[in-house]
Enzyme design. Structure first.
Site, PDB file in Angstrom:
ATOM      1  N   TYR A  76      43.050   9.507 -42.571  1.00 31.51           N
ATOM      2  CA  TYR A  76      42.027   8.452 -42.440  1.00 31.51           C
ATOM      3  C   TYR A  76      42.534   7.105 -42.948  1.00 31.51           C
ATOM      4  O   TYR A  76      42.195   6.045 -42.413  1.00 31.51           O
ATOM      5  CB  TYR A  76      40.724   8.892 -43.135  1.00 31.51           C
ATOM      6  N   HIS A  78      28.638  10.072 -36.813  1.00 33.87           N
ATOM      7  CA  HIS A  78      29.771  10.788 -37.410  1.00 33.87           C
ATOM      8  C   HIS A  78      30.379  10.029 -38.580  1.00 33.87           C
ATOM      9  O   HIS A  78      31.499  10.327 -39.001  1.00 33.87           O
ATOM     10  CB  HIS A  78      30.852  11.057 -36.352  1.00 33.87           C
ATOM     11  N   CYS A 135      31.423   9.442 -52.600  1.00 32.65           N
ATOM     12  CA  CYS A 135      31.839  10.192 -53.797  1.00 32.65           C
ATOM     13  C   CYS A 135      31.130  11.548 -53.818  1.00 32.65           C
ATOM     14  O   CYS A 135      29.892  11.602 -53.809  1.00 32.65           O
ATOM     15  CB  CYS A 135      31.484   9.396 -55.062  1.00 32.65           C
ATOM     16  N   ASN A 187      31.848   6.378 -17.559  1.00 32.22           N
ATOM     17  CA  ASN A 187      33.023   7.021 -18.146  1.00 32.22           C
ATOM     18  C   ASN A 187      34.235   6.801 -17.251  1.00 32.22           C
ATOM     19  O   ASN A 187      34.087   6.455 -16.074  1.00 32.22           O
ATOM     20  CB  ASN A 187      32.745   8.534 -18.325  1.00 32.22           C
TER      21      ASN A 187
HETATM   22  C1  BV8 Z   1      27.282  20.356 -36.403  1.00 30.89           C
HETATM   23  C2  BV8 Z   1      35.199  13.157 -37.198  1.00 30.89           C
HETATM   24  C3  BV8 Z   1      25.632  21.703 -37.347  1.00 30.89           C
HETATM   25  C4  BV8 Z   1      35.351  11.733 -37.365  1.00 30.89           C
HETATM   26  C5  BV8 Z   1      34.293  14.383 -35.389  1.00 30.89           C
HETATM   27  C6  BV8 Z   1      31.485  26.495 -35.000  1.00 30.89           C
HETATM   28  C7  BV8 Z   1      31.253  26.166 -36.328  1.00 30.89           C
HETATM   29  C8  BV8 Z   1      30.615  24.985 -36.704  1.00 30.89           C
HETATM   30  C9  BV8 Z   1      30.206  24.104 -35.721  1.00 30.89           C
HETATM   31  C10 BV8 Z   1      30.461  24.432 -34.412  1.00 30.89           C
HETATM   32  C11 BV8 Z   1      31.079  25.595 -34.032  1.00 30.89           C
HETATM   33  N1  BV8 Z   1      31.175  25.614 -32.666  1.00 30.89           N
HETATM   34  C12 BV8 Z   1      30.641  24.487 -32.183  1.00 30.89           C
HETATM   35  C13 BV8 Z   1      30.201  23.780 -33.229  1.00 30.89           C
HETATM   36  C14 BV8 Z   1      29.580  22.501 -33.206  1.00 30.89           C
HETATM   37  C15 BV8 Z   1      30.687  21.486 -33.434  1.00 30.89           C
HETATM   38  C16 BV8 Z   1      31.343  21.229 -32.110  1.00 30.89           C
HETATM   39  O1  BV8 Z   1      30.729  20.609 -31.270  1.00 30.89           O
HETATM   40  N2  BV8 Z   1      32.606  21.692 -31.941  1.00 30.89           N
HETATM   41  C17 BV8 Z   1      33.295  21.437 -30.682  1.00 30.89           C
HETATM   42  C18 BV8 Z   1      34.804  21.397 -30.954  1.00 30.89           C
HETATM   43  C19 BV8 Z   1      32.910  22.515 -29.677  1.00 30.89           C
HETATM   44  N3  BV8 Z   1      30.024  20.309 -33.943  1.00 30.89           N
HETATM   45  C20 BV8 Z   1      29.939  20.097 -35.261  1.00 30.89           C
HETATM   46  O2  BV8 Z   1      30.463  20.779 -36.107  1.00 30.89           O
HETATM   47  C21 BV8 Z   1      29.034  18.931 -35.655  1.00 30.89           C
HETATM   48  N4  BV8 Z   1      28.128  19.371 -36.647  1.00 30.89           N
HETATM   49  O3  BV8 Z   1      27.193  20.959 -35.377  1.00 30.89           O
HETATM   50  O4  BV8 Z   1      26.530  20.630 -37.492  1.00 30.89           O
HETATM   51  C22 BV8 Z   1      25.121  22.010 -38.655  1.00 30.89           C
HETATM   52  C23 BV8 Z   1      23.885  22.625 -38.704  1.00 30.89           C
HETATM   53  C24 BV8 Z   1      23.388  22.944 -39.920  1.00 30.89           C
HETATM   54  C25 BV8 Z   1      24.102  22.636 -41.063  1.00 30.89           C
HETATM   55  C26 BV8 Z   1      25.329  22.020 -41.000  1.00 30.89           C
HETATM   56  C27 BV8 Z   1      25.852  21.708 -39.779  1.00 30.89           C
HETATM   57  C28 BV8 Z   1      29.861  17.781 -36.214  1.00 30.89           C
HETATM   58  C29 BV8 Z   1      30.681  17.159 -35.125  1.00 30.89           C
HETATM   59  C30 BV8 Z   1      31.394  15.911 -35.665  1.00 30.89           C
HETATM   60  C31 BV8 Z   1      32.818  16.234 -35.921  1.00 30.89           C
HETATM   61  N5  BV8 Z   1      33.557  15.016 -36.243  1.00 30.89           N
HETATM   62  N6  BV8 Z   1      35.090  13.433 -35.791  1.00 30.89           N
HETATM   63  C32 BV8 Z   1      36.666  11.285 -36.817  1.00 30.89           C
HETATM   64  O5  BV8 Z   1      37.692  11.740 -37.331  1.00 30.89           O
HETATM   65  O6  BV8 Z   1      36.601  10.467 -35.898  1.00 30.89           O
HETATM   66  S1  BV8 Z   1      34.212  14.750 -33.754  1.00 30.89           S
HETATM   67  C33 BV8 Z   1      35.184  13.729 -32.814  1.00 30.89           C
HETATM   68  O7  BV8 Z   1      34.850  14.038 -31.454  1.00 30.89           O
HETATM   69  C34 BV8 Z   1      34.889  12.255 -32.944  1.00 30.89           C
HETATM   70  O8  BV8 Z   1      33.801  11.939 -33.765  1.00 30.89           O
HETATM   71  C35 BV8 Z   1      34.580  11.862 -31.505  1.00 30.89           C
HETATM   72  O9  BV8 Z   1      33.782  10.762 -31.423  1.00 30.89           O
HETATM   73  C36 BV8 Z   1      33.914  13.073 -31.062  1.00 30.89           C
HETATM   74  C37 BV8 Z   1      33.645  13.255 -29.612  1.00 30.89           C
HETATM   75  O10 BV8 Z   1      34.806  12.941 -28.895  1.00 30.89           O
HETATM   76  P1  BV8 Z   1      34.708  11.747 -27.826  1.00 30.89           P
HETATM   77  O11 BV8 Z   1      34.211  10.543 -28.535  1.00 30.89           O
HETATM   78  O12 BV8 Z   1      33.949  12.209 -26.652  1.00 30.89           O
HETATM   79  O13 BV8 Z   1      36.233  11.512 -27.494  1.00 30.89           O
HETATM   80  P2  BV8 Z   1      37.133  12.366 -26.481  1.00 30.89           P
HETATM   81  O14 BV8 Z   1      38.537  11.985 -26.746  1.00 30.89           O
HETATM   82  O15 BV8 Z   1      36.734  13.803 -26.542  1.00 30.89           O
HETATM   83  O16 BV8 Z   1      36.702  11.816 -25.038  1.00 30.89           O
HETATM   84  C38 BV8 Z   1      36.975  10.479 -24.684  1.00 30.89           C
HETATM   85  C39 BV8 Z   1      36.286  10.209 -23.360  1.00 30.89           C
HETATM   86  O17 BV8 Z   1      36.472   8.827 -23.031  1.00 30.89           O
HETATM   87  C40 BV8 Z   1      36.855  11.008 -22.198  1.00 30.89           C
HETATM   88  O18 BV8 Z   1      35.768  11.526 -21.437  1.00 30.89           O
HETATM   89  C41 BV8 Z   1      37.621   9.959 -21.366  1.00 30.89           C
HETATM   90  O19 BV8 Z   1      37.528  10.229 -19.976  1.00 30.89           O
HETATM   91  C42 BV8 Z   1      36.878   8.695 -21.704  1.00 30.89           C
HETATM   92  N7  BV8 Z   1      37.716   7.486 -21.624  1.00 30.89           N
HETATM   93  C43 BV8 Z   1      39.021   7.336 -21.948  1.00 30.89           C
HETATM   94  N8  BV8 Z   1      39.393   6.055 -21.753  1.00 30.89           N
HETATM   95  C44 BV8 Z   1      38.287   5.385 -21.317  1.00 30.89           C
HETATM   96  C45 BV8 Z   1      37.217   6.286 -21.239  1.00 30.89           C
HETATM   97  N9  BV8 Z   1      35.993   5.937 -20.810  1.00 30.89           N
HETATM   98  C46 BV8 Z   1      35.803   4.638 -20.473  1.00 30.89           C
HETATM   99  N10 BV8 Z   1      36.781   3.709 -20.528  1.00 30.89           N
HETATM  100  C47 BV8 Z   1      38.032   4.045 -20.931  1.00 30.89           C
HETATM  101  N11 BV8 Z   1      38.998   3.112 -20.968  1.00 30.89           N
END
Ligand code: BV8
Length: 236
Positions: free
Chosen positions: A61, A116, A124, A209
């Site tokens: 980070y 997020h 802290c 997108n």
């Molecule tokens: C939760 C940290 C519930 C910050 C991120 C098993 C165990 C636990 C949880 C889970 C599990 N299975 C599933 C889950 C849920 C899990 C999840 O979804 N997992 C995924 C992998 C399946 N989610 C969580 O854990 C969330 N919390 O569910 O809590 C809970 C309930 C009770 C009690 C406690 C908890 C938390 C999710 C947050 C995780 N943190 N990041 C950081 O380091 O940045 S996630 C990470 O992915 C980022 O935050 C990011 O924003 C996010 C999503 O990604 P995108 O933004 O979509 O980026 P990506 O690269 O994927 O896509 C980019 C897109 O842009 C593409 O479509 C591309 O085509 C497009 N693009 C590219 N260039 C352009 C463009 N578009 C336009 N113009 C361009 N030029």
């Protein structure tokens, strides 16, 4: 589906992801060459990874925070267009971002939720204080408030609850238009917002997108292309 005529009193919810910041010079996560192709999310974006190796996570980070401070990293035309939309749309625009960069704020957006967390803040684990922190953090950096060495990025990791979810879901319940911009639709609960809106059956849903997201079929309307082109066109 043709876009319905929206009354200017209609509230709008916009969701953004890493794609909106790509043309500002910040990597996405899942595109080719993206962040998760260089480092394992289990190692740097989970509480377990932080417990295993806090120095690795702090440096992951710190490097992104340093990059965000580079002079060439600026809001692009898409960020600026969304700020204009908020200023001129009477019904109000809630901007929910998955991004932890500060480009929406720097573009002028105010009604903004960082579900997020925020890269330029730390929290802290000792006293719970969230504070602005533009520089580097080490695992043993003492909290300025309680002095314990328990500072962590103010970022939501996998398995942690995203922020301001009640506020987000009540806005989704009220909106007449939901627009998803620059997100792959892979990460929940953000990827589920379009379901919540569709269930009500009254709001129009749009995806702007570079390419169809994993939830593309759920949107009534889609415009594909770089955010810096399609978002200003949509706003104008
Ligand atoms: C939760 C940290 C519930 C910050 C991120 C098993 C165990 C636990 C949880 C889970 C599990 N299975 C599933 C889950 C849920 C899990 C999840 O979804 N997992 C995924 C992998 C399946 N989610 C969580 O854990 C969330 N919390 O569910 O809590 C809970 C309930 C009770 C009690 C406690 C908890 C938390 C999710 C947050 C995780 N943190 N990041 C950081 O380091 O940045 S996630 C990470 O992915 C980022 O935050 C990011 O924003 C996010 C999503 O990604 P995108 O933004 O979509 O980026 P990506 O690269 O994927 O896509 C980019 C897109 O842009 C593409 O479509 C591309 O085509 C497009 N693009 C590219 N260039 C352009 C463009 N578009 C336009 N113009 C361009 N030029």
């Amino acid at each position: 589906m043709t876009r319905p005529i929206l009354s200017p009193e209609t509230p709008i919810v916009v969701l953004t992801g890493a794609g909106i910041s790509k043309e500002s010079g910040l990597d996405t996560f899942r595109c080719a060459g993206g962040i998760w192709s260089k480092v394992r999310l289990e190692d740097v974006a989970t509480p377990e990874g932080f417990r295993r190796d806090p120095d690795l996570v702090q440096e992951f980070y710190n490097a992104r925070r340093r990059q965000l401070s580079e002079p060439e990293i600026l809001p692009n035309a898409a960020h600026l267009a969304l700020a204009r939309l908020e200023q001129c749309w009477p019904g109000g625009v809630l901007l929910v971002t998955q991004n932890i960069d500060d480009l929406h704020e720097r573009a002028g957006s105010r009604d903004l939720v960082h579900m997020h967390g925020e890269l330029r803040k730390v929290r802290c684990d000792g006293c719970g204080t969230v504070m602005d922190w533009p520089g580097d953090v080490a695992a043993d950096t003492p909290c300025p408030r309680c002095l314990s060495p328990a500072l962590r990025p103010h970022v939501v990791w996998f398995g942690e609850m995203p922020l301001e979810m009640e506020r987000i879901y009540s806005a989704l319940d009220e909106c007449g238009l939901f627009v998803s911009i620059g997100t792959s639709g892979h990460v929940y609960p953000a990827a589920g917002f379009v379901h919540a809106v569709r269930q009500r059956g009254v709001a129009h849903t749009m995806e702007l997108n570079l390419a169809p997201s994993e939830g593309a079929s759920l949107f009534a309307e889609a415009i594909y292309g770089p955010a810096s082109e399609v978002v200003p066109e949509f706003v104008e």
